[in-house]
Every structure is written in C-alpha cells, then in structure tokens.
Write a protein that holds these residues in place. Structure first.
Motif, PDB file in Angstrom:
ATOM      1  N   TRP A   9       0.696  -1.340   0.074  1.00 41.46           N
ATOM      2  CA  TRP A   9       0.083   0.090   0.250  1.00 41.46           C
ATOM      3  C   TRP A   9       0.464   1.416   0.406  1.00 41.46           C
ATOM      4  CZ3 TRP A   9      -5.064  -0.865  -1.135  1.00 41.46           C
ATOM      5  CH2 TRP A   9      -5.242  -2.639  -0.654  1.00 41.46           C
ATOM      6  N   GLU A  10       0.405   2.170  -0.617  1.00 40.73           N
ATOM      7  CA  GLU A  10       1.083   4.204  -0.389  1.00 40.73           C
ATOM      8  C   GLU A  10       0.105   4.515   0.053  1.00 40.73           C
ATOM      9  OE1 GLU A  10       2.089   6.321  -3.822  1.00 40.73           O
ATOM     10  OE2 GLU A  10       0.444   5.011  -4.746  1.00 40.73           O
ATOM     11  N   TYR A  11       0.414   5.477   0.970  1.00 37.97           N
ATOM     12  CA  TYR A  11      -0.367   6.222   1.830  1.00 37.97           C
ATOM     13  C   TYR A  11      -0.408   7.532   1.866  1.00 37.97           C
ATOM     14  CZ  TYR A  11      -1.428   1.732   4.091  1.00 37.97           C
ATOM     15  OH  TYR A  11      -1.428   0.750   4.805  1.00 37.97           O
ATOM     16  N   ARG A  12      -1.846   8.180   1.523  1.00 39.99           N
ATOM     17  CA  ARG A  12      -1.812   9.887   1.212  1.00 39.99           C
ATOM     18  C   ARG A  12      -1.958  10.731   3.115  1.00 39.99           C
ATOM     19  NH1 ARG A  12      -2.814  13.227  -3.838  1.00 39.99           N
ATOM     20  NH2 ARG A  12      -2.874  15.569  -3.039  1.00 39.99           N
ATOM     21  N   SER A  13      -2.098  11.540   3.423  1.00 45.92           N
ATOM     22  CA  SER A  13      -3.316  12.188   4.208  1.00 45.92           C
ATOM     23  C   SER A  13      -3.557  13.671   3.177  1.00 45.92           C
ATOM     24  CB  SER A  13      -2.016  12.216   5.205  1.00 45.92           C
ATOM     25  OG  SER A  13      -0.941  13.625   5.112  1.00 45.92           O
ATOM     26  N   LEU A  14      -4.884  13.851   4.078  1.00 47.65           N
ATOM     27  CA  LEU A  14      -5.218  15.291   3.588  1.00 47.65           C
ATOM     28  C   LEU A  14      -5.892  15.789   4.069  1.00 47.65           C
ATOM     29  CD1 LEU A  14      -6.486  17.068   0.812  1.00 47.65           C
ATOM     30  CD2 LEU A  14      -8.950  15.421   1.310  1.00 47.65           C
ATOM     31  N   ARG A  15      -5.540  17.266   4.960  1.00 43.68           N
ATOM     32  CA  ARG A  15      -5.723  18.063   5.861  1.00 43.68           C
ATOM     33  C   ARG A  15      -7.082  18.845   5.355  1.00 43.68           C
ATOM     34  NH1 ARG A  15      -2.096  22.374   8.924  1.00 43.68           N
ATOM     35  NH2 ARG A  15      -1.714  20.375  10.186  1.00 43.68           N
ATOM     36  N   PRO A  16      -8.393  18.522   5.807  1.00 43.88           N
ATOM     37  CA  PRO A  16      -9.950  19.657   5.618  1.00 43.88           C
ATOM     38  C   PRO A  16      -9.543  20.677   5.148  1.00 43.88           C
ATOM     39  CG  PRO A  16      -9.174  17.991   7.112  1.00 43.88           C
ATOM     40  CD  PRO A  16      -8.015  18.107   7.805  1.00 43.88           C
ATOM     41  N   PRO A  17     -10.003  21.106   4.365  1.00 40.07           N
ATOM     42  CA  PRO A  17     -10.130  22.300   4.382  1.00 40.07           C
ATOM     43  C   PRO A  17     -10.544  23.028   5.156  1.00 40.07           C
ATOM     44  CG  PRO A  17     -10.958  21.534   2.348  1.00 40.07           C
ATOM     45  CD  PRO A  17     -10.682  20.124   3.718  1.00 40.07           C
ATOM     46  N   ARG A  18     -10.067  24.373   5.390  1.00 43.51           N
ATOM     47  CA  ARG A  18     -10.914  25.243   6.570  1.00 43.51           C
ATOM     48  C   ARG A  18     -11.599  26.025   6.018  1.00 43.51           C
ATOM     49  NH1 ARG A  18     -11.098  21.897  10.553  1.00 43.51           N
ATOM     50  NH2 ARG A  18      -8.621  21.430  11.076  1.00 43.51           N
ATOM     51  N   GLU A  19     -12.722  26.689   6.676  1.00 40.13           N
ATOM     52  CA  GLU A  19     -13.414  27.891   6.367  1.00 40.13           C
ATOM     53  C   GLU A  19     -12.858  29.221   6.910  1.00 40.13           C
ATOM     54  OE1 GLU A  19     -16.095  28.920   4.663  1.00 40.13           O
ATOM     55  OE2 GLU A  19     -16.486  25.906   4.632  1.00 40.13           O
ATOM     56  N   GLU A  20     -12.890  30.387   6.589  1.00 36.06           N
ATOM     57  CA  GLU A  20     -12.114  31.439   6.751  1.00 36.06           C
ATOM     58  C   GLU A  20     -11.763  31.522   8.145  1.00 36.06           C
ATOM     59  OE1 GLU A  20     -14.165  35.206   5.391  1.00 36.06           O
ATOM     60  OE2 GLU A  20     -14.374  34.450   3.528  1.00 36.06           O
ATOM     61  N   THR A  21     -13.163  31.203   9.094  1.00 35.24           N
ATOM     62  CA  THR A  21     -12.467  31.290  10.836  1.00 35.24           C
ATOM     63  C   THR A  21     -11.618  30.211  11.038  1.00 35.24           C
ATOM     64  OG1 THR A  21     -14.309  29.699  11.107  1.00 35.24           O
ATOM     65  CG2 THR A  21     -15.410  31.900  10.482  1.00 35.24           C
ATOM     66  N   GLN A  22     -10.995  29.402  10.033  1.00 31.03           N
ATOM     67  CA  GLN A  22      -9.840  28.252  10.182  1.00 31.03           C
ATOM     68  C   GLN A  22     -10.535  27.844  11.728  1.00 31.03           C
ATOM     69  OE1 GLN A  22      -7.090  27.845   8.684  1.00 31.03           O
ATOM     70  NE2 GLN A  22      -8.211  29.720   7.203  1.00 31.03           N
ATOM     71  N   LYS A  23     -11.274  27.730  11.988  1.00 33.21           N
ATOM     72  CA  LYS A  23     -12.219  27.060  13.076  1.00 33.21           C
ATOM     73  C   LYS A  23     -13.215  25.347  12.324  1.00 33.21           C
ATOM     74  CE  LYS A  23     -12.055  29.969  17.066  1.00 33.21           C
ATOM     75  NZ  LYS A  23     -12.587  31.054  18.228  1.00 33.21           N
ATOM     76  N   LYS A  54      -7.473  16.220  12.218  1.00 31.23           N
ATOM     77  CA  LYS A  54      -6.416  17.085  11.995  1.00 31.23           C
ATOM     78  C   LYS A  54      -6.491  17.126  10.263  1.00 31.23           C
ATOM     79  CE  LYS A  54      -1.994  18.468  12.529  1.00 31.23           C
ATOM     80  NZ  LYS A  54      -0.804  18.231  13.634  1.00 31.23           N
ATOM     81  N   TYR A  55      -5.888  15.465   9.835  1.00 29.35           N
ATOM     82  CA  TYR A  55      -5.865  14.805   8.451  1.00 29.35           C
ATOM     83  C   TYR A  55      -6.879  13.530   8.791  1.00 29.35           C
ATOM     84  CZ  TYR A  55      -1.416  17.260   8.496  1.00 29.35           C
ATOM     85  OH  TYR A  55      -0.405  18.365   9.425  1.00 29.35           O
ATOM     86  N   LEU A  56      -6.910  13.891   6.660  1.00 28.94           N
ATOM     87  CA  LEU A  56      -7.595  12.543   6.885  1.00 28.94           C
ATOM     88  C   LEU A  56      -6.729  11.822   5.911  1.00 28.94           C
ATOM     89  CD1 LEU A  56     -10.538  13.884   4.892  1.00 28.94           C
ATOM     90  CD2 LEU A  56     -10.732  13.236   7.073  1.00 28.94           C
ATOM     91  N   VAL A  57      -6.718  10.096   6.210  1.00 36.30           N
ATOM     92  CA  VAL A  57      -5.848   9.136   5.592  1.00 36.30           C
ATOM     93  C   VAL A  57      -6.520   8.498   4.564  1.00 36.30           C
ATOM     94  CG1 VAL A  57      -4.417   7.201   6.012  1.00 36.30           C
ATOM     95  CG2 VAL A  57      -4.776   8.994   7.853  1.00 36.30           C
ATOM     96  N   LEU A  58      -5.316   8.128   3.630  1.00 34.07           N
ATOM     97  CA  LEU A  58      -6.537   7.248   2.758  1.00 34.07           C
ATOM     98  C   LEU A  58      -5.316   6.135   1.762  1.00 34.07           C
ATOM     99  CD1 LEU A  58      -6.223  10.855   1.572  1.00 34.07           C
ATOM    100  CD2 LEU A  58      -8.460   9.942   0.683  1.00 34.07           C
ATOM    101  N   LYS A  59      -5.077   5.453   1.079  1.00 36.72           N
ATOM    102  CA  LYS A  59      -4.820   4.196   1.066  1.00 36.72           C
ATOM    103  C   LYS A  59      -4.867   3.754  -0.732  1.00 36.72           C
ATOM    104  CE  LYS A  59      -5.987  -0.073   2.628  1.00 36.72           C
ATOM    105  NZ  LYS A  59      -6.430  -1.074   3.434  1.00 36.72           N
TER     106      LYS A  59
END
Length: 68
Positions: A9-23, A54-59
């Motif tokens: 397997w190879e793995y990748r992480s994705l940081r969910p995009p944030r709205e303007e408030t960053q919250k 913080k991150y979404l993990v994909l494979k």
C-alpha cells in the motif's frame, strides 16, 4: 498469506480545508471524489488531542511498476 502475495500500500494524508474562521472544516467531498478517481480510498482520521480532525488518511494499492 505469503509475504510475496501481500498487497503493498501507499498512503496519503489530506488536511480538510478550513473556512475563513479557520475553526470549521469545509466539506472535502469534491477533493475526496477527485482522489477516489485516482484510486485512493479513505481509511481513517488523525485527530487533535482536544478534538477535531487534523488529517484524513487515504490508501491505494502500490503500483508494482512504481516499486522498481
């Protein structure tokens, strides 16, 4: 199962995009669909200690041609 036949397997992480408030996270559906079309499968999340993703993990299976 023999190690030679085990899926690599190879793995990748994705940081969910944030709205303007960053919250608040934006909906990552479009990006996940784009990555899914490239063979990536969502498998887990990595979260902050205080809560929140913080991150979404994909494979995806490692391409045998890329190994060499």
């Amino acid at each position: 199962m023999c190690a030679q036949n085990a899926t690599q397997w190879e793995y990748r992480s994705l940081r969910p995009p944030r709205e303007e408030t960053q919250k608040e996270a934006s909906d990552p559906t479009d990006k996940l669909n784009e990555l899914g079309a490239e063979g990536w499968e969502f498998v887990d999340t990595i979260e902050y200690e205080g809560g929140g993703t913080k991150y979404l993990v994909l494979k995806r299976p490692l391409d045998a041609d890329m190994e060499e």
